[in-house]
Design a protein around this motif. Structure first.
Motif, PDB file in Angstrom:
ATOM      1  N   HIS A 225      20.226 -59.347 -66.507  1.00  0.00           N
ATOM      2  CA  HIS A 225      19.154 -58.294 -67.112  1.00  0.00           C
ATOM      3  C   HIS A 225      18.354 -58.866 -68.429  1.00  0.00           C
ATOM      4  CE1 HIS A 225      17.563 -54.524 -68.679  1.00  0.00           C
ATOM      5  NE2 HIS A 225      17.789 -54.928 -69.996  1.00  0.00           N
ATOM      6  N   GLU A 226      18.926 -59.638 -69.174  1.00  0.00           N
ATOM      7  CA  GLU A 226      18.174 -60.116 -70.407  1.00  0.00           C
ATOM      8  C   GLU A 226      17.363 -61.200 -69.974  1.00  0.00           C
ATOM      9  OE1 GLU A 226      21.585 -61.335 -73.433  1.00  0.00           O
ATOM     10  OE2 GLU A 226      21.977 -59.238 -73.506  1.00  0.00           O
ATOM     11  N   GLN A 227      17.699 -62.068 -69.204  1.00  0.00           N
ATOM     12  CA  GLN A 227      17.033 -63.230 -68.748  1.00  0.00           C
ATOM     13  C   GLN A 227      15.820 -62.589 -67.988  1.00  0.00           C
ATOM     14  OE1 GLN A 227      17.648 -66.366 -69.941  1.00  0.00           O
ATOM     15  NE2 GLN A 227      15.823 -66.889 -68.445  1.00  0.00           N
ATOM     16  N   HIS A 228      16.107 -61.489 -67.197  1.00  0.00           N
ATOM     17  CA  HIS A 228      15.030 -61.315 -66.356  1.00  0.00           C
ATOM     18  C   HIS A 228      13.822 -60.474 -67.229  1.00  0.00           C
ATOM     19  CE1 HIS A 228      12.744 -59.103 -63.424  1.00  0.00           C
ATOM     20  NE2 HIS A 228      13.116 -57.911 -63.909  1.00  0.00           N
ATOM     21  N   ARG A 229      14.270 -59.941 -68.251  1.00  0.00           N
ATOM     22  CA  ARG A 229      13.263 -59.148 -69.146  1.00  0.00           C
ATOM     23  C   ARG A 229      12.513 -60.078 -69.778  1.00  0.00           C
ATOM     24  NH1 ARG A 229      13.666 -53.728 -69.270  1.00  0.00           N
ATOM     25  NH2 ARG A 229      11.718 -53.693 -70.051  1.00  0.00           N
ATOM     26  N   LEU A 230      13.188 -61.114 -70.398  1.00  0.00           N
ATOM     27  CA  LEU A 230      12.448 -62.079 -71.235  1.00  0.00           C
ATOM     28  C   LEU A 230      11.663 -63.020 -70.473  1.00  0.00           C
ATOM     29  CD1 LEU A 230      15.372 -63.651 -73.199  1.00  0.00           C
ATOM     30  CD2 LEU A 230      13.520 -62.354 -73.990  1.00  0.00           C
ATOM     31  N   GLU A 231      11.703 -63.003 -68.870  1.00  0.00           N
ATOM     32  CA  GLU A 231      10.750 -63.767 -67.877  1.00  0.00           C
ATOM     33  C   GLU A 231       9.527 -62.894 -67.463  1.00  0.00           C
ATOM     34  OE1 GLU A 231      10.665 -66.939 -67.015  1.00  0.00           O
ATOM     35  OE2 GLU A 231      12.396 -66.924 -68.479  1.00  0.00           O
ATOM     36  N   LEU A 232       9.487 -61.563 -68.124  1.00  0.00           N
ATOM     37  CA  LEU A 232       8.344 -60.759 -67.695  1.00  0.00           C
ATOM     38  C   LEU A 232       7.000 -61.288 -68.364  1.00  0.00           C
ATOM     39  CD1 LEU A 232      10.201 -57.081 -68.151  1.00  0.00           C
ATOM     40  CD2 LEU A 232       9.286 -58.173 -66.029  1.00  0.00           C
ATOM     41  N   ALA A 233       5.954 -60.778 -68.037  1.00  0.00           N
ATOM     42  CA  ALA A 233       4.966 -61.058 -68.636  1.00  0.00           C
ATOM     43  C   ALA A 233       4.697 -60.227 -70.171  1.00  0.00           C
ATOM     44  CB  ALA A 233       3.629 -60.480 -67.558  1.00  0.00           C
ATOM     45  N   ALA A 234       3.964 -60.682 -70.994  1.00  0.00           N
ATOM     46  CA  ALA A 234       3.916 -60.037 -72.248  1.00  0.00           C
ATOM     47  C   ALA A 234       3.159 -58.593 -72.101  1.00  0.00           C
ATOM     48  CB  ALA A 234       3.051 -60.934 -73.439  1.00  0.00           C
ATOM     49  N   ARG A 235       2.145 -58.644 -71.360  1.00  0.00           N
ATOM     50  CA  ARG A 235       1.358 -57.352 -71.090  1.00  0.00           C
ATOM     51  C   ARG A 235       2.255 -56.172 -70.641  1.00  0.00           C
ATOM     52  NH1 ARG A 235      -3.258 -56.909 -68.318  1.00  0.00           N
ATOM     53  NH2 ARG A 235      -3.529 -59.259 -67.785  1.00  0.00           N
ATOM     54  N   GLY A 236       3.326 -56.576 -69.898  1.00  0.00           N
ATOM     55  CA  GLY A 236       4.178 -55.420 -69.473  1.00  0.00           C
ATOM     56  C   GLY A 236       5.159 -54.626 -70.485  1.00  0.00           C
ATOM     57  N   ILE A 237       5.184 -55.314 -71.551  1.00  0.00           N
ATOM     58  CA  ILE A 237       5.953 -54.542 -72.756  1.00  0.00           C
ATOM     59  C   ILE A 237       5.015 -54.471 -73.844  1.00  0.00           C
ATOM     60  CG2 ILE A 237       8.070 -55.341 -71.923  1.00  0.00           C
ATOM     61  CD1 ILE A 237       8.483 -57.069 -74.439  1.00  0.00           C
ATOM     62  N   ALA A 238       4.017 -54.645 -74.119  1.00  0.00           N
ATOM     63  CA  ALA A 238       2.924 -54.547 -75.067  1.00  0.00           C
ATOM     64  C   ALA A 238       2.645 -53.110 -75.253  1.00  0.00           C
ATOM     65  CB  ALA A 238       1.821 -55.526 -75.171  1.00  0.00           C
ATOM     66  N   ASP A 239       2.373 -52.828 -76.527  1.00  0.00           N
ATOM     67  CA  ASP A 239       1.825 -51.625 -76.914  1.00  0.00           C
ATOM     68  C   ASP A 239       0.256 -51.744 -76.774  1.00  0.00           C
ATOM     69  OD1 ASP A 239       1.170 -49.105 -77.994  1.00  0.00           O
ATOM     70  OD2 ASP A 239       2.169 -49.332 -79.899  1.00  0.00           O
ATOM     71  N   ARG A 240      -0.216 -50.956 -76.108  1.00  0.00           N
ATOM     72  CA  ARG A 240      -1.784 -50.906 -75.470  1.00  0.00           C
ATOM     73  C   ARG A 240      -2.449 -50.009 -76.839  1.00  0.00           C
ATOM     74  NH1 ARG A 240      -3.409 -53.525 -71.116  1.00  0.00           N
ATOM     75  NH2 ARG A 240      -1.637 -54.175 -69.665  1.00  0.00           N
ATOM     76  N   ASN A 241      -1.679 -49.056 -77.525  1.00  0.00           N
ATOM     77  CA  ASN A 241      -2.412 -48.258 -78.377  1.00  0.00           C
ATOM     78  C   ASN A 241      -2.501 -48.833 -79.744  1.00  0.00           C
ATOM     79  OD1 ASN A 241      -2.389 -45.916 -76.501  1.00  0.00           O
ATOM     80  ND2 ASN A 241      -0.243 -45.672 -76.756  1.00  0.00           N
ATOM     81  N   LEU A 242      -3.676 -49.576 -79.779  1.00  0.00           N
ATOM     82  CA  LEU A 242      -3.581 -50.510 -81.121  1.00  0.00           C
ATOM     83  C   LEU A 242      -4.255 -49.611 -82.178  1.00  0.00           C
ATOM     84  CD1 LEU A 242      -5.707 -53.268 -79.456  1.00  0.00           C
ATOM     85  CD2 LEU A 242      -3.063 -53.285 -80.049  1.00  0.00           C
ATOM     86  N   ILE A 243      -3.411 -49.858 -83.506  1.00  0.00           N
ATOM     87  CA  ILE A 243      -3.875 -49.489 -84.704  1.00  0.00           C
ATOM     88  C   ILE A 243      -5.029 -50.241 -85.298  1.00  0.00           C
ATOM     89  CG2 ILE A 243      -3.131 -48.574 -87.253  1.00  0.00           C
ATOM     90  CD1 ILE A 243      -1.930 -47.309 -84.558  1.00  0.00           C
ATOM     91  N   THR A 244      -6.007 -49.777 -85.422  1.00  0.00           N
ATOM     92  CA  THR A 244      -7.478 -50.667 -85.704  1.00  0.00           C
ATOM     93  C   THR A 244      -8.073 -50.203 -86.923  1.00  0.00           C
ATOM     94  OG1 THR A 244      -8.778 -49.971 -84.169  1.00  0.00           O
ATOM     95  CG2 THR A 244      -7.491 -51.794 -83.603  1.00  0.00           C
ATOM     96  N   ILE A 245      -8.654 -50.916 -87.815  1.00  0.00           N
ATOM     97  CA  ILE A 245      -9.288 -50.591 -88.875  1.00  0.00           C
ATOM     98  C   ILE A 245     -10.672 -51.573 -89.012  1.00  0.00           C
ATOM     99  CG2 ILE A 245      -8.425 -51.920 -90.673  1.00  0.00           C
ATOM    100  CD1 ILE A 245      -8.362 -48.965 -92.128  1.00  0.00           C
ATOM    101  N   SER A 246     -11.899 -51.062 -89.505  1.00  0.00           N
ATOM    102  CA  SER A 246     -12.943 -51.855 -89.778  1.00  0.00           C
ATOM    103  C   SER A 246     -12.823 -52.631 -90.931  1.00  0.00           C
ATOM    104  CB  SER A 246     -14.468 -51.013 -89.578  1.00  0.00           C
ATOM    105  OG  SER A 246     -14.306 -50.228 -91.097  1.00  0.00           O
ATOM    106  N   PRO A 247     -13.610 -53.722 -90.902  1.00  0.00           N
ATOM    107  CA  PRO A 247     -13.414 -54.680 -92.134  1.00  0.00           C
ATOM    108  C   PRO A 247     -13.864 -53.841 -93.486  1.00  0.00           C
ATOM    109  CG  PRO A 247     -15.178 -55.427 -90.622  1.00  0.00           C
ATOM    110  CD  PRO A 247     -14.322 -54.331 -89.933  1.00  0.00           C
TER     111      PRO A 247
END
Length: 406
Positions: A225-247
């Motif tokens: 299980h661990e090996q399989h999850r580490l082979e996943l593409a990063a986009r698969g577990i990434a958070d898409r709700n970004l916390i952003t702020i203007s400069p």
């Protein structure tokens, strides 16, 4: 760009914060028993939403494990805390926030244990989030607002490490462990050739992939299980709700956003471009010690050894004085010192510094040397070369601009 006057005002306003005893900021400590398996530690971290856990050994010494430490475990179900934990300095209730900030920066931690001096038992902890809240409350209470004079672009760490959406989770884990970071923006190249941040991966996200669901039996399938999850593409577990702020957002707005969104970071964006990232460490760095020089200069994470501490101050001050003679338009200098690793009595340091002028920020990051004096000598040479190249380039532009035409 922070002016000298505003920089002095900020340092003055934070003086009370720096000297405040931590006893009123104590939180319940996140403790685990001695020699428990790493899988249980990860479970505790995720349950308590804690970046660190503490282990009080039978001899009263206190060890710490953070999320990055657990990422190096080859088998989280057999490896125990004693194999990856590290001893760290503890605080007492009468220690100051300034001292806590120094230790946090030096050891790259978000929380520190607080011990009772008599019993030597862990009675609490101080978190960087609690320090941020105290800074914000101080600004509100004293009605301190720096308007547009201290903004997100002044606080951020530029030149981010990033990964692609198809890069493996294992790659992200290796980068976090090697560079001792907890946030990796995921950048995708669009059809028009521009790069766009489509998500962010944190050490917490990766830890959650290492813990199998209840459906997976605790047998040989776990390692699969661990090996399989580490082979996943990063986009698969990434958070898409970004916390952003203007400069251009103010320091007050940055802290308020991070606290209200319960986020450990804020990406600084302009249009679709990410300029940098602000984490707890970047704001706590404002509590750094000021050193004597012609311009505002600050150090966060001074070594605990008095000799090394004085050496650092002397080297950094001399570097600033030299650079100021070469380039009098310099307005501020900052230095962050962090321990990369400890081998016996030897400490390997990572040192980053910024020299700021009205038109350019000069940056330096060390190559993780043991010899702290050598690092500062290399830093001085690096800044001299950067400033000299800038001046040479400016002279060439002036020469071209005003050269007579044939």
């Amino acid at each position: 760009m922070i002016s000298q006057e505003v920089s002095r005002q900020l340092y003055s306003h934070l003086k009370d914060v720096r000297g405040q005893a931590i006893r009123d900021l104590m939180e319940k400590p996140v403790l685990v028993k001695e020699d428990v398996h790493v899988s249980k530690i990860i479970g505790t971290m995720l349950k308590e939403n804690s970046h660190e856990v503490f282990v009080q050994m039978s001899d009263k010494t206190v060890y710490c494990l953070n999320m990055r430490d657990t990422l190096v475990a080859r088998d989280i179900h057999t490896m125990k805390s004693s194999t990856i934990g590290k001893r760290i300095p503890s605080l007492t209730p009468l220690d100051s926030i300034g001292n806590a900030a120094r230790i946090m920066s030096l050891h790259r931690l978000r929380a520190l244990p607080i011990i009772d001096e008599k019993s030597q038992e862990v009675v609490g902890q101080l978190s960087s989030k609690r320090i941020l809240q105290y800074i914000f409350d101080t600004f509100v209470k004293k009605k301190i607002n720096f308007d547009k004079r201290i903004i997100a672009s002044d606080l951020m760490t530029p030149e981010l490490l990033t990964i692609g959406p198809e890069d493996k989770v294992a790659t992200a884990r290796n980068i976090m462990v090697k560079d001792m970071i907890d946030h990796l923006p995921i950048v995708e190249q669009m059809q028009d050739g521009k790069n766009m941040v489509v998500g962010i991966l944190t050490s917490s996200d990766i830890l959650q992939t290492l813990i199998p669901s209840e459906r997976i039996a605790r047998d040989a399938m776990i390692s699969d299980h661990e090996q399989h999850r580490l082979e996943l593409a990063a986009r698969g577990i990434a958070d898409r709700n970004l916390i952003t702020i203007s400069p251009n957002e103010t320091i007050n707005s940055v802290i308020d956003l991070m606290l209200k969104s319960n986020s450990t970071y804020a990406l600084v964006k302009s249009m679709d471009s990410v300029l940098g990232i602000i984490t707890f460490r970047d704001i706590i760095a404002l509590l750094g010690e000021q050193v004597e020089s012609e311009i505002p200069a600050y150090i966060i994470g001074l070594p605990e050894d008095p000799f090394e501490s004085e050496l650092v101050k002397s080297k950094f001050t001399n570097t600033i004085k030299l650079l100021y003679k070469i380039s009098p338009e310099i307005v501020e200098a900052r230095c962050k010192i962090k321990i990369k690793d400890i081998t016996g009595e030897r400490k390997r340091y990572e040192i980053s510094a910024s020299i700021i002028s009205p038109y350019k920020r000069y940056s330096y990051t060390s190559k993780n040397e043991y010899d702290i004096a050598k690092i500062f000598d290399e830093m001085s040479d690096s800044f001299k070369n950067q400033i000299s190249r800038k001046k040479s380039s400016d002279k060439q532009k002036e020469s071209v601009r005003y050269s007579p035409r044939d």
